[in-house]
Each structure stands twice: as structure tokens, then as C-alpha cells.
Design an enzyme around this catalytic site. Structure first.
Site, PDB file in Angstrom:
ATOM      1  N   ASP A 296      -5.885 -12.607  -6.248  1.00 28.86           N
ATOM      2  CA  ASP A 296      -4.672 -12.501  -5.448  1.00 28.86           C
ATOM      3  C   ASP A 296      -4.053 -11.158  -5.792  1.00 28.86           C
ATOM      4  OD1 ASP A 296      -3.015 -13.820  -3.477  1.00 28.86           O
ATOM      5  OD2 ASP A 296      -1.445 -13.805  -4.989  1.00 28.86           O
TER       6      ASP A 296
ATOM      7  N   GLY B  34      -3.150  -2.892   4.800  1.00 31.93           N
ATOM      8  CA  GLY B  34      -1.936  -3.281   4.091  1.00 31.93           C
ATOM      9  C   GLY B  34      -1.011  -2.101   3.871  1.00 31.93           C
TER      10      GLY B  34
ATOM     11  N   ALA C  71     -16.293  -9.408   2.901  1.00 28.12           N
ATOM     12  CA  ALA C  71     -17.564  -8.849   2.405  1.00 28.12           C
ATOM     13  C   ALA C  71     -17.340  -7.751   1.380  1.00 28.12           C
ATOM     14  CB  ALA C  71     -18.387  -8.310   3.572  1.00 28.12           C
TER      15      ALA C  71
END
EC number: 3.6.1.66
Length: 200
Positions: free
Chosen positions: A72, A156, A10
Site C-alpha cells: 500500500d 498519480g 503487471a
């Protein structure tokens, strides 16, 4: 005109909506993957961020018949020859294990001096239209790799990345602060002229 974002994240959909609004582009309805009939997830086996972004955007356009945006992204560390790069999410061997990825990267960089700890978050965004037009943009967020995690936010490698000109890690920045300067935001903003053409 409907525009597919080849993701169910989202935050990515909202980020693109915000960029379109800031650019004064009206008439584009941004849809997440969940809004179109399910299709087989493409294998992201490209060697570059651009390869993988195009794989996802081409699949979305082919299966939905809609213009599709995909991205990406990952962390590029100069000392490691640009790795983890496209392998960022599975650097430790298990996809999406942030803690393990961070531990491995810290171990690999443990004895590297501060002068050689340059790193960048890189995002490549691709727009593919059903008639075969393809546009690819890249955004970079330069910084340094820290020696230990700092901050609880983000995901991450955010706790290990200190952006250029910042005293904090990107995990210590608010989502709004991050979005204003992030690699993905920069890449998406470069797609704006091409997206504007879709509603003309």
C-alpha cells in the site's frame, strides 16, 4: 514455490521478479492475482499503509494458500500532517481520479512557501505466509511538491513530485530510473531475506 502478489498490476509483478533476480533468489514463481481463483476483494479500511498492506496480504494468503506479498502506498505531505497518506488515491473524493487529486492538492498547497513543501512517496510491503508469519517493510522516496504538474509519464502524483537531488519530476523520469530508486522498490528489497527463506 509459488508466491502471490495481491495485485493485477503487471509492473508490480515485474518489479518483484527483477528484485529477486538481482538478489540471486531462484525457485520463486511470482503470480499475479489473476493466476489464482477469484476471491472477495478485501476492504482497505486501515488507518495506515501497513494496515492496508496486511489486509491485502492476509486475504491473499487465506484464500490462495500461498505466501502473499501486498503493498500500500501513497504521498505524504508534511505541511498537511502526513496527508493525503492512505487516502492518496481518493483525495478528491473519487477513487483513482489523478487529475482531480492533483488539482486539489495544488490548491491546498498554493500559498505554502517552498521551504515547507517537503513530501515523500511511501510504500509499505507485507509478506504473509499461510502458516501465519507476517513481515512488514517500508520504503520512502523523499522530495518536494512542485507548484504545477511537470511531465507526462508515471501516474498519480508523479507530475507534482520532485525527488531529492533531481531537477525533474518523477513523471519526467523513465520507468527504469524510477524503479531503481522508488519507494516500492526500496520496500520490496527489504523483504528479500524473508523471501529467500521460502525456498530454503
Amino acid at each position: 514455490m509459488r508466491l502471490l502478489v495481491a495485485s493485477n498490476n503487471a509492473k508490480k509483478t515485474l518489479e518483484l521478479e527483477r528484485i529477486l533476480a538481482d538478489a540471486g533468489i531462484n525457485g520463486l514463481e511470482v503470480l499475479p492475482l489473476a493466476s489464482v481463483p477469484e476471491y472477495p476483494e478485501p476492504v482497505e479500511d486501515g488507518r495506515t499503509f501497513a494496515d492496508n498492506a496486511l489486509i491485502k496480504a492476509r486475504a491473499g494468503a487465506a484464500h490462495s494458500g500461498l505466501p502473499t506479498v501486498a503493498d500500500d502506498s501513497g504521498l505524504v505531505v508534511e505541511e498537511l500532517g502526513g496527508m493525503p497518506g492512505v487516502l492518496s488515491a481518493r483525495w478528491s473524493g473519487t477513487h483513482g481520479d489523478d487529475a482531480a487529486n492533483n488539482r486539489l492538492l495544488l490548491a491546498q498547497m498554493a500559498h505554502v512557501p517552498d521551504s515547507r513543501r517537503a513530501a515523500s512517496f511511501v510504500s509499505v510491503c507485507a509478506l504473509v505466509t499461510p502458516d501465519g508469519q507476517e513481515f512488514v517493510t517500508e520504503g520512502r522516496w523523499e522530495g518536494t511538491l512542485l507548484r504545477e504538474p511537470a511531465g507526462e509519464g508515471g501516474f498519480g502524483y508523479d507530475p507534482l513530485f520532485q525527488p531529492e537531488g533531481e531537477a525533474r519530476s518523477s513523471a519526467q523520469m523513465s520507468p527504469a530510473e524510477k524503479n531503481a530508486v522508488s519507494h516500492r522498490g526500496r520496500a520490496l528489497a527489504q523483504l528479500v531475506p524473508h523471501l529467500a527463506q521460502l525456498v530454503r
